[in-house]
Design a protein around this motif. Sequence first.
Motif, mmCIF file in Angstrom:
data_model
loop_
_atom_site.group_PDB
_atom_site.id
_atom_site.type_symbol
_atom_site.label_atom_id
_atom_site.label_comp_id
_atom_site.label_asym_id
_atom_site.label_seq_id
_atom_site.Cartn_x
_atom_site.Cartn_y
_atom_site.Cartn_z
ATOM 1 N N ASP A 75 0.833 -1.207 0.000
ATOM 2 C CA ASP A 75 0.000 0.000 0.000
ATOM 3 C C ASP A 75 0.862 1.249 0.000
ATOM 4 O O ASP A 75 0.688 2.160 -0.816
ATOM 5 C CB ASP A 75 -0.891 0.022 1.256
ATOM 6 C CG ASP A 75 -2.135 -0.824 1.071
ATOM 7 O OD1 ASP A 75 -2.247 -1.450 0.002
ATOM 8 O OD2 ASP A 75 -2.974 -0.841 1.987
ATOM 9 N N ALA A 78 2.730 1.833 -3.209
ATOM 10 C CA ALA A 78 1.855 2.349 -4.261
ATOM 11 C C ALA A 78 1.644 3.849 -4.068
ATOM 12 O O ALA A 78 1.727 4.632 -5.021
ATOM 13 C CB ALA A 78 0.508 1.622 -4.221
ATOM 14 N N LYS A 79 1.418 4.220 -2.804
ATOM 15 C CA LYS A 79 1.217 5.643 -2.514
ATOM 16 C C LYS A 79 2.454 6.440 -2.881
ATOM 17 O O LYS A 79 2.377 7.528 -3.452
ATOM 18 C CB LYS A 79 0.920 5.814 -1.029
ATOM 19 C CG LYS A 79 -0.564 5.901 -0.751
ATOM 20 C CD LYS A 79 -0.820 6.200 0.696
ATOM 21 C CE LYS A 79 -2.277 5.928 1.043
ATOM 22 N NZ LYS A 79 -2.509 5.915 2.470
ATOM 23 N N THR A 81 4.785 5.734 -5.087
ATOM 24 C CA THR A 81 4.968 5.879 -6.532
ATOM 25 C C THR A 81 3.995 6.931 -7.075
ATOM 26 O O THR A 81 4.348 7.720 -7.954
ATOM 27 C CB THR A 81 4.738 4.539 -7.255
ATOM 28 O OG1 THR A 81 3.627 3.896 -6.664
ATOM 29 C CG2 THR A 81 5.958 3.653 -7.152
ATOM 30 N N GLU A 82 2.772 6.908 -6.505
ATOM 31 C CA GLU A 82 1.777 7.901 -6.930
ATOM 32 C C GLU A 82 2.322 9.317 -6.688
ATOM 33 O O GLU A 82 2.330 10.163 -7.589
ATOM 34 C CB GLU A 82 0.505 7.688 -6.114
ATOM 35 C CG GLU A 82 -0.754 8.164 -6.778
ATOM 36 C CD GLU A 82 -1.957 7.824 -5.904
ATOM 37 O OE1 GLU A 82 -2.527 8.769 -5.346
ATOM 38 O OE2 GLU A 82 -2.282 6.638 -5.770
ATOM 39 N N TYR A 83 2.775 9.507 -5.425
ATOM 40 C CA TYR A 83 3.293 10.834 -5.069
ATOM 41 C C TYR A 83 4.472 11.202 -5.953
ATOM 42 O O TYR A 83 4.620 12.350 -6.366
ATOM 43 C CB TYR A 83 3.717 10.856 -3.605
ATOM 44 C CG TYR A 83 2.573 10.840 -2.624
ATOM 45 C CD1 TYR A 83 1.370 11.449 -2.946
ATOM 46 C CD2 TYR A 83 2.702 10.228 -1.396
ATOM 47 C CE1 TYR A 83 0.313 11.429 -2.054
ATOM 48 C CE2 TYR A 83 1.653 10.195 -0.499
ATOM 49 C CZ TYR A 83 0.455 10.805 -0.837
ATOM 50 O OH TYR A 83 -0.575 10.775 0.034
ATOM 51 N N GLN A 84 5.307 10.183 -6.243
ATOM 52 C CA GLN A 84 6.511 10.437 -7.045
ATOM 53 C C GLN A 84 6.121 10.962 -8.421
ATOM 54 O O GLN A 84 6.658 11.966 -8.899
ATOM 55 C CB GLN A 84 7.290 9.135 -7.188
ATOM 56 C CG GLN A 84 8.743 9.348 -7.506
ATOM 57 C CD GLN A 84 9.586 9.239 -6.252
ATOM 58 O OE1 GLN A 84 9.351 8.369 -5.444
ATOM 59 N NE2 GLN A 84 10.546 10.109 -6.092
ATOM 60 N N SER A 85 5.153 10.273 -9.032
ATOM 61 C CA SER A 85 4.767 10.672 -10.387
ATOM 62 C C SER A 85 4.152 12.067 -10.340
ATOM 63 O O SER A 85 4.430 12.912 -11.194
ATOM 64 C CB SER A 85 3.799 9.661 -10.991
ATOM 65 O OG SER A 85 2.637 9.608 -10.196
ATOM 66 N N GLU A 86 3.344 12.298 -9.302
ATOM 67 C CA GLU A 86 2.740 13.628 -9.163
ATOM 68 C C GLU A 86 3.796 14.699 -9.048
ATOM 69 O O GLU A 86 3.750 15.738 -9.689
ATOM 70 C CB GLU A 86 1.862 13.652 -7.910
ATOM 71 C CG GLU A 86 0.390 13.720 -8.219
ATOM 72 C CD GLU A 86 -0.448 13.593 -6.966
ATOM 73 O OE1 GLU A 86 -0.207 14.350 -6.025
ATOM 74 O OE2 GLU A 86 -1.341 12.724 -6.950
ATOM 75 N N LYS A 87 4.791 14.369 -8.211
ATOM 76 C CA LYS A 87 5.863 15.315 -7.952
ATOM 77 C C LYS A 87 6.626 15.607 -9.229
ATOM 78 O O LYS A 87 6.953 16.754 -9.540
ATOM 79 C CB LYS A 87 6.805 14.710 -6.903
ATOM 80 C CG LYS A 87 7.824 15.672 -6.365
ATOM 81 C CD LYS A 87 8.737 14.941 -5.403
ATOM 82 C CE LYS A 87 10.125 15.495 -5.467
ATOM 83 N NZ LYS A 87 11.122 14.506 -5.079
ATOM 84 N N SER A 89 5.567 15.378 -12.341
ATOM 85 C CA SER A 89 4.799 16.223 -13.265
ATOM 86 C C SER A 89 4.798 17.661 -12.752
ATOM 87 O O SER A 89 4.941 18.608 -13.534
ATOM 88 C CB SER A 89 3.381 15.688 -13.423
ATOM 89 O OG SER A 89 2.695 15.803 -12.201
#
Lengths: 256, 127
Positions: A75, A78-79, A81-87, A89
């Motif tokens: 979990d 996953a969070k 990686t999500e934050y990473q991609s957001e960061k 962009s």
Amino acid sequence: MKTKMPKIKMSKTKIVMSITIGIACFSLMLVMFMQFKVVKQTDITSIETMREEDLRTELADWKEKYTELTERYNDVMAKITEYQSEKESDEKTAELLQSELNQLNLALGTTDIQGEGITIILEDKKDTELSEGIIVSQITDYDLLIVVRELFAAGAEAISINDNRIVAMTDIFLRESNEISIMQIDSQRITSPYVIKAIGNRAYLESAANSKDGKLKQLQNAGHGLEVQTSSANKPIIINAYTGTIDSKYMQDKEN
Amino acid sequence: MIIIAIILGCVIGAIIGVNAPIIPYTYSTFLAIAVVAALDSVFGGITSVIKKNFDLTIFITGFFCNSILSIALTYLGQRLNIDIYLAALVVFVGRMFTNLTIIRRYYVDLWKSKITQKVKSGKKAEE
């Protein structure tokens, strides 16, 4: 001796009995003390001495914990990686905005800049007598405006006169009152000699400044002092930022 | 003689037992049940001495066979996944208590008869 012999003979069965009982006592005590020692020295919580059933339950516990923690780990990953991609962009957007901002600042003239170019020193020699009856006239705001225009035409990217940056809204104006004339750039008084700095292609700017039909040459011919210096590689032209405020009170984005 | 043998056996057994290597905890159940079986035999022996029907062969065979049998039963119980050693424990400890009661009764009776004898002899002396 005599008294002892019959005693021993008499107790032959007793000897066997005592030996067997001794052996029995010996084995009983041996086992008992071994057991005491084992119980005393055994740490029930340590794995090496645990019983199989305990080990089994322990193992089951740990397995459960492990699966739980693995789930949580997944979990969290996953969070992350999500934050990473957001960061990422966000970073890209910020970079883009920053470069755009830099470009706009350069165009607006709100930053100090440096680069190759030329320095023109124009000295106003008004009221000196060139020859009989010919008196040198003053350099006017029109002269300076034309010089600036010619430099821009020659590809200058930034120009300043006496360290006053020429931007889109710059005004050059000669105020004449009571026979005193004051040259003003953006309401700042400037005096001769006028140091005009221009950043751009060095060769183009120099040729424009030295052009026979150019305003500078005309002014020189009219009796004013003119000096043109080109920048060298280790001594670039430095032009200061525009010091005034750029505000727009009346203009707005066009409504679509 | 017998007392010396008992004391010697106990002391040597204790010394060797203290210095013996530790056996794994898994097998300590067997040792424990063997100890209980041996103790039961000992009390049974004492009882039989009191009852005056003590037989050395029976005592020794009972002593060792009970221990080995209880260990075997415990092992079988582990194999069958049933705690047979508990049943053995109940039997042994129950017998131990019975024997202890018999021993206690015997000595209490002995003590009582001695007191009555003393009282009788005292009365005779007074007379």
